[in-house]
Design an enzyme around this catalytic site. Structure first.
Site, short mmCIF file in Angstrom:
data_model
loop_
_atom_site.label_atom_id
_atom_site.label_comp_id
_atom_site.label_asym_id
_atom_site.label_seq_id
_atom_site.Cartn_x
_atom_site.Cartn_y
_atom_site.Cartn_z
N HIS A 68 54.02 35.68 33.32
CA HIS A 68 54.81 36.20 32.21
C HIS A 68 55.84 37.21 32.75
O HIS A 68 55.80 37.58 33.91
CB HIS A 68 53.92 36.86 31.16
CG HIS A 68 52.91 37.80 31.72
ND1 HIS A 68 51.57 37.53 31.73
CD2 HIS A 68 53.05 38.99 32.33
CE1 HIS A 68 50.93 38.51 32.31
NE2 HIS A 68 51.81 39.41 32.68
C1 T46 Z 1 50.99 42.08 34.44
C2 T46 Z 1 49.86 41.65 35.28
C3 T46 Z 1 49.92 42.18 36.68
C4 T46 Z 1 45.00 44.60 26.84
O1 T46 Z 1 44.38 44.62 25.77
N1 T46 Z 1 45.53 45.75 27.35
C5 T46 Z 1 46.21 45.79 28.52
O2 T46 Z 1 46.67 46.87 28.94
C6 T46 Z 1 46.41 44.56 29.23
C7 T46 Z 1 47.19 44.55 30.54
C8 T46 Z 1 45.89 43.42 28.71
N2 T46 Z 1 45.19 43.44 27.54
C9 T46 Z 1 44.60 42.20 27.04
C10 T46 Z 1 45.59 41.15 26.63
C11 T46 Z 1 44.86 39.86 26.91
O3 T46 Z 1 44.07 39.53 25.79
O4 T46 Z 1 43.82 41.63 28.10
C12 T46 Z 1 43.92 40.21 28.07
C13 T46 Z 1 44.41 39.69 29.40
O5 T46 Z 1 45.77 40.08 29.59
P1 T46 Z 1 46.80 39.22 30.46
O6 T46 Z 1 46.51 37.79 30.28
O7 T46 Z 1 48.17 39.68 30.11
O8 T46 Z 1 46.40 39.66 31.95
P2 T46 Z 1 47.17 39.33 33.30
O9 T46 Z 1 46.32 39.80 34.40
O10 T46 Z 1 47.60 37.92 33.33
O11 T46 Z 1 48.50 40.24 33.24
C14 T46 Z 1 48.38 41.63 33.38
C15 T46 Z 1 49.40 42.33 32.49
O12 T46 Z 1 49.29 41.83 31.16
C16 T46 Z 1 50.82 42.08 32.97
O13 T46 Z 1 51.67 43.03 32.35
O14 T46 Z 1 52.09 42.28 34.92
O15 T46 Z 1 48.58 41.98 34.74
#
Ligand code: T46
Length: 145
Positions: free
Chosen positions: A60
């Protein structure tokens, strides 16, 4: 210690930042100060850990969020993509960070066993700040160029 760190800007404002390292026979210490080693206030801290072999994170871009990523333990790769070109960076030192700017698509992979990715973020979590569809991200980026 403002200004002492080395910053290398290499892709769409993304930077590799050398984080101070205080070496000590008792073990090393590194520190990061907002608006000094990074140029934004830290509103949120999160970390990725227990990442299974072969798993990928990210996939993303953000509209406004800046973040500093650090491999606090182990290593992983970050692929950065601005919609036109891409670069790949390996993070494997707890005293080096990668600042990722808005409108840069990021994918994290190749996590080593026990890797921990610490993230210092400029804003609270806000799902509306995400581009999670690459085509929509690419079109939005083209309109800004
Ligand atoms: C990025 C990479 C390096 C939250 O509730 N709070 C938070 O602060 C974050 C980061 C995520 N979430 C929830 C949202 C989703 O339901 O945790 C779940 C997994 O999030 P996501 O799929 O976005 O995780 P990554 O590891 O793919 O991405 C994250 C960050 O979202 C993103 O900004 O740059 O780590």
């Amino acid at each position: 210690m403002p200004g002492l760190e080395t910053r290398i800007t290499f892709f769409r404002g993304c930077q590799l930042v050398d984080i101070p390292k205080i070496t000590d026979p008792r073990g090393n210490l590194s520190f990061i100060e907002a608006n000094s080693h990074i140029d934004f206030d830290i509103e949120r801290v999160y970390y990725l850990y227990d990442v299974p072999a072969g798993a990928e994170r990210g996939g993303h871009a953000h509209k406004a969020l800046s973040q500093l990523l650090i491999a606090i333990s182990g290593s992983f790769d970050v692929r950065l993509d601005d919609g036109l070109s891409e670069v790949r960076v390996t993070l494997n030192r707890p005293f080096q960070g990668l600042i990722i700017r808005p409108m840069v698509w990021r994918e994290l992979d190749n996590f080593s066993s026990g890797a921990v990715c610490l993230v210092l973020a400029s804003h609270h979590y806000d799902e509306s700040d995400y581009y999670r569809d690459y085509d929509i991200f690419q079109k939005a980026g083209a309109q800004l160029r």
